[in-house]
Design a protein around this motif. Structure first.
Motif, PDB file in Angstrom:
ATOM      1  N   THR A   1       0.829  -1.214   0.000  1.00  0.00           N
ATOM      2  CA  THR A   1       0.000   0.000   0.000  1.00  0.00           C
ATOM      3  C   THR A   1       0.860   1.261   0.000  1.00  0.00           C
ATOM      4  OG1 THR A   1      -0.148  -0.085   2.422  1.00  0.00           O
ATOM      5  CG2 THR A   1      -1.934  -1.143   1.180  1.00  0.00           C
ATOM      6  N   GLN A   2       2.090   1.168  -0.514  1.00  0.00           N
ATOM      7  CA  GLN A   2       3.002   2.305  -0.461  1.00  0.00           C
ATOM      8  C   GLN A   2       2.443   3.542  -1.162  1.00  0.00           C
ATOM      9  OE1 GLN A   2       7.112   1.346  -1.392  1.00  0.00           O
ATOM     10  NE2 GLN A   2       6.846  -0.705  -0.567  1.00  0.00           N
ATOM     11  N   LYS A   3       1.821   3.368  -2.327  1.00  0.00           N
ATOM     12  CA  LYS A   3       1.321   4.530  -3.080  1.00  0.00           C
ATOM     13  C   LYS A   3       0.155   5.210  -2.379  1.00  0.00           C
ATOM     14  CE  LYS A   3       2.947   3.076  -7.603  1.00  0.00           C
ATOM     15  NZ  LYS A   3       2.568   2.681  -8.982  1.00  0.00           N
ATOM     16  N   ILE A   4      -0.810   4.444  -1.900  1.00  0.00           N
ATOM     17  CA  ILE A   4      -1.961   5.057  -1.233  1.00  0.00           C
ATOM     18  C   ILE A   4      -1.546   5.651   0.113  1.00  0.00           C
ATOM     19  CG2 ILE A   4      -2.858   2.920  -0.187  1.00  0.00           C
ATOM     20  CD1 ILE A   4      -5.037   5.717  -1.654  1.00  0.00           C
ATOM     21  N   ASP A   5      -0.623   4.997   0.828  1.00  0.00           N
ATOM     22  CA  ASP A   5      -0.139   5.548   2.098  1.00  0.00           C
ATOM     23  C   ASP A   5       0.607   6.856   1.877  1.00  0.00           C
ATOM     24  OD1 ASP A   5      -1.290   3.429   3.421  1.00  0.00           O
ATOM     25  OD2 ASP A   5       0.590   2.461   3.980  1.00  0.00           O
ATOM     26  N   ALA A   6       1.436   6.927   0.827  1.00  0.00           N
ATOM     27  CA  ALA A   6       2.180   8.166   0.531  1.00  0.00           C
ATOM     28  C   ALA A   6       1.209   9.290   0.192  1.00  0.00           C
ATOM     29  CB  ALA A   6       3.164   7.938  -0.611  1.00  0.00           C
TER      30      ALA A   6
ATOM     31  N   SER B   1       1.302  18.323   2.283  1.00  0.00           N
ATOM     32  CA  SER B   1       1.262  19.541   1.465  1.00  0.00           C
ATOM     33  C   SER B   1       0.100  19.514   0.475  1.00  0.00           C
ATOM     34  CB  SER B   1       2.583  19.722   0.716  1.00  0.00           C
ATOM     35  OG  SER B   1       2.781  18.651  -0.186  1.00  0.00           O
ATOM     36  N   ALA B   2      -0.605  18.383   0.379  1.00  0.00           N
ATOM     37  CA  ALA B   2      -1.760  18.320  -0.510  1.00  0.00           C
ATOM     38  C   ALA B   2      -2.924  19.078   0.123  1.00  0.00           C
ATOM     39  CB  ALA B   2      -2.158  16.871  -0.769  1.00  0.00           C
ATOM     40  N   PRO B   3      -3.531  19.999  -0.633  1.00  0.00           N
ATOM     41  CA  PRO B   3      -4.666  20.738  -0.065  1.00  0.00           C
ATOM     42  C   PRO B   3      -5.890  19.839   0.025  1.00  0.00           C
ATOM     43  CG  PRO B   3      -4.377  21.292  -2.371  1.00  0.00           C
ATOM     44  CD  PRO B   3      -3.230  20.383  -2.001  1.00  0.00           C
ATOM     45  N   PRO B   4      -6.867  20.212   0.859  1.00  0.00           N
ATOM     46  CA  PRO B   4      -8.108  19.445   0.902  1.00  0.00           C
ATOM     47  C   PRO B   4      -8.756  19.405  -0.487  1.00  0.00           C
ATOM     48  CG  PRO B   4      -8.015  20.983   2.732  1.00  0.00           C
ATOM     49  CD  PRO B   4      -6.865  21.312   1.816  1.00  0.00           C
ATOM     50  N   THR B   5      -9.525  18.369  -0.741  1.00  0.00           N
ATOM     51  CA  THR B   5     -10.206  18.230  -2.028  1.00  0.00           C
ATOM     52  C   THR B   5     -11.286  19.290  -2.174  1.00  0.00           C
ATOM     53  OG1 THR B   5      -9.765  15.868  -1.874  1.00  0.00           O
ATOM     54  CG2 THR B   5     -11.361  16.557  -3.528  1.00  0.00           C
ATOM     55  N   THR B   6     -12.051  19.521  -1.120  1.00  0.00           N
ATOM     56  CA  THR B   6     -13.043  20.600  -1.093  1.00  0.00           C
ATOM     57  C   THR B   6     -12.934  21.312   0.242  1.00  0.00           C
ATOM     58  OG1 THR B   6     -14.801  19.230  -0.159  1.00  0.00           O
ATOM     59  CG2 THR B   6     -14.667  19.334  -2.573  1.00  0.00           C
TER      60      THR B   6
ATOM     61  N   CYS C   1     -16.843  25.880   7.713  1.00  0.00           N
ATOM     62  CA  CYS C   1     -15.643  25.263   8.293  1.00  0.00           C
ATOM     63  C   CYS C   1     -15.640  23.744   8.078  1.00  0.00           C
ATOM     64  CB  CYS C   1     -15.505  25.581   9.779  1.00  0.00           C
ATOM     65  SG  CYS C   1     -15.262  27.332  10.119  1.00  0.00           S
ATOM     66  N   SER C   2     -15.965  23.322   6.865  1.00  0.00           N
ATOM     67  CA  SER C   2     -15.976  21.901   6.544  1.00  0.00           C
ATOM     68  C   SER C   2     -15.109  21.649   5.321  1.00  0.00           C
ATOM     69  CB  SER C   2     -17.411  21.416   6.280  1.00  0.00           C
ATOM     70  OG  SER C   2     -17.981  22.118   5.191  1.00  0.00           O
ATOM     71  N   ALA C   3     -14.614  20.426   5.236  1.00  0.00           N
ATOM     72  CA  ALA C   3     -13.724  20.093   4.121  1.00  0.00           C
ATOM     73  C   ALA C   3     -13.722  18.591   3.883  1.00  0.00           C
ATOM     74  CB  ALA C   3     -12.308  20.576   4.418  1.00  0.00           C
ATOM     75  N   THR C   4     -13.198  18.201   2.724  1.00  0.00           N
ATOM     76  CA  THR C   4     -12.983  16.793   2.412  1.00  0.00           C
ATOM     77  C   THR C   4     -11.563  16.626   1.903  1.00  0.00           C
ATOM     78  OG1 THR C   4     -13.731  17.010   0.123  1.00  0.00           O
ATOM     79  CG2 THR C   4     -15.394  16.399   1.772  1.00  0.00           C
ATOM     80  N   PHE C   5     -11.055  15.428   2.050  1.00  0.00           N
ATOM     81  CA  PHE C   5      -9.738  15.048   1.531  1.00  0.00           C
ATOM     82  C   PHE C   5      -9.903  13.658   0.941  1.00  0.00           C
ATOM     83  CE2 PHE C   5      -5.547  13.023   2.105  1.00  0.00           C
ATOM     84  CZ  PHE C   5      -4.766  13.927   1.393  1.00  0.00           C
ATOM     85  N   VAL C   6      -9.638  13.523  -0.358  1.00  0.00           N
ATOM     86  CA  VAL C   6      -9.853  12.254  -1.043  1.00  0.00           C
ATOM     87  C   VAL C   6      -8.622  11.931  -1.881  1.00  0.00           C
ATOM     88  CG1 VAL C   6     -11.311  10.995  -2.682  1.00  0.00           C
ATOM     89  CG2 VAL C   6     -12.343  12.703  -1.166  1.00  0.00           C
TER      90      VAL C   6
END
Length: 187
Positions: free
Chosen positions: A98-103, A109-114, A120-125
């Motif tokens: 699972t190295q790629k999904i774990d990384a 530094s990746a911003p939230p998806t929304t 004050c709500s957000a998603t990260f996908v």
């Protein structure tokens, strides 16, 4: 006896013999054998404290159990996102890279998806592949890849009238889900 009644009687006898054979010989032929094909992964992430989380595989795998972090040698570890996962299922274990999904999940530094600054709500996908390395018992010889999506939805508190979206902010509420689809085979 009419031909129709004889036909129904023969069908009933054949069905009864098939059922009796299944009971006597432990099930329908091939039921215990692993099946190659499409599979789906479902899990709900929670505070695991290194103890793993519950998972369900549907489709070709059709089993449930727990997923725990693992070392490169397939040994369980309490480290979060170590690059490998061991799925301890009712019919055996499956060891995944699972190295790629774990990384992707660990990329701070990746911003939230929304983001909604008003609520004050957000998603990260994130979505990346995970590859089956090996399996035990019913999953001996397993190979294949599952495209895994990890999704988080959360709300964060206000800090001086603004949403605290810092990576160190404690969410007011959060939920994490894992889903995936792919193909497995045995050989």
């Amino acid at each position: 006896m009419t031909d129709e009644r004889v036909s129904l009687w023969i069908k009933a006898v054949v069905a009864g013999l098939a059922l009796a054979g299944a009971v006597i010989f432990g099930g329908v032929a091939g039921a215990a054998a692993p099946v190659s094909g499409q599979t789906q992964l479902w899990a709900s992430l929670g505070p695991s404290n290194g103890n793993g989380f519950k998972v369900i595989f549907t489709g070709a795998i059709g089993d449930s159990g727990t997923s725990v972090g693992a070392t490169a040698n397939g040994k369980p570890t309490k480290k979060n996102n170590p690059g490998y996962r061991l799925f301890i299922l009712k019919k055996g274990t499956i060891f995944f890279n699972t190295q790629k999904i774990d990384a992707a999940e660990n990329n701070n530094s990746a911003p939230p998806t929304t983001v909604n600054a008003t609520t004050c709500s957000a998603t990260f996908v994130v979505t990346e592949p995970a590859t089956a390395i090996s399996g035990t018992k019913a999953y001996a010889g397993i190979t294949g890849t599952i495209n895994v999506t990890i999704s988080y939805a959360f709300t964060v508190p206000l800090d001086k009238g603004k949403c605290n979206m810092n990576s160190n902010a404690n969410p007011s509420a959060a939920i994490g889900l894992v889903t995936g689809t792919g193909t497995v085979s045995y050989g």
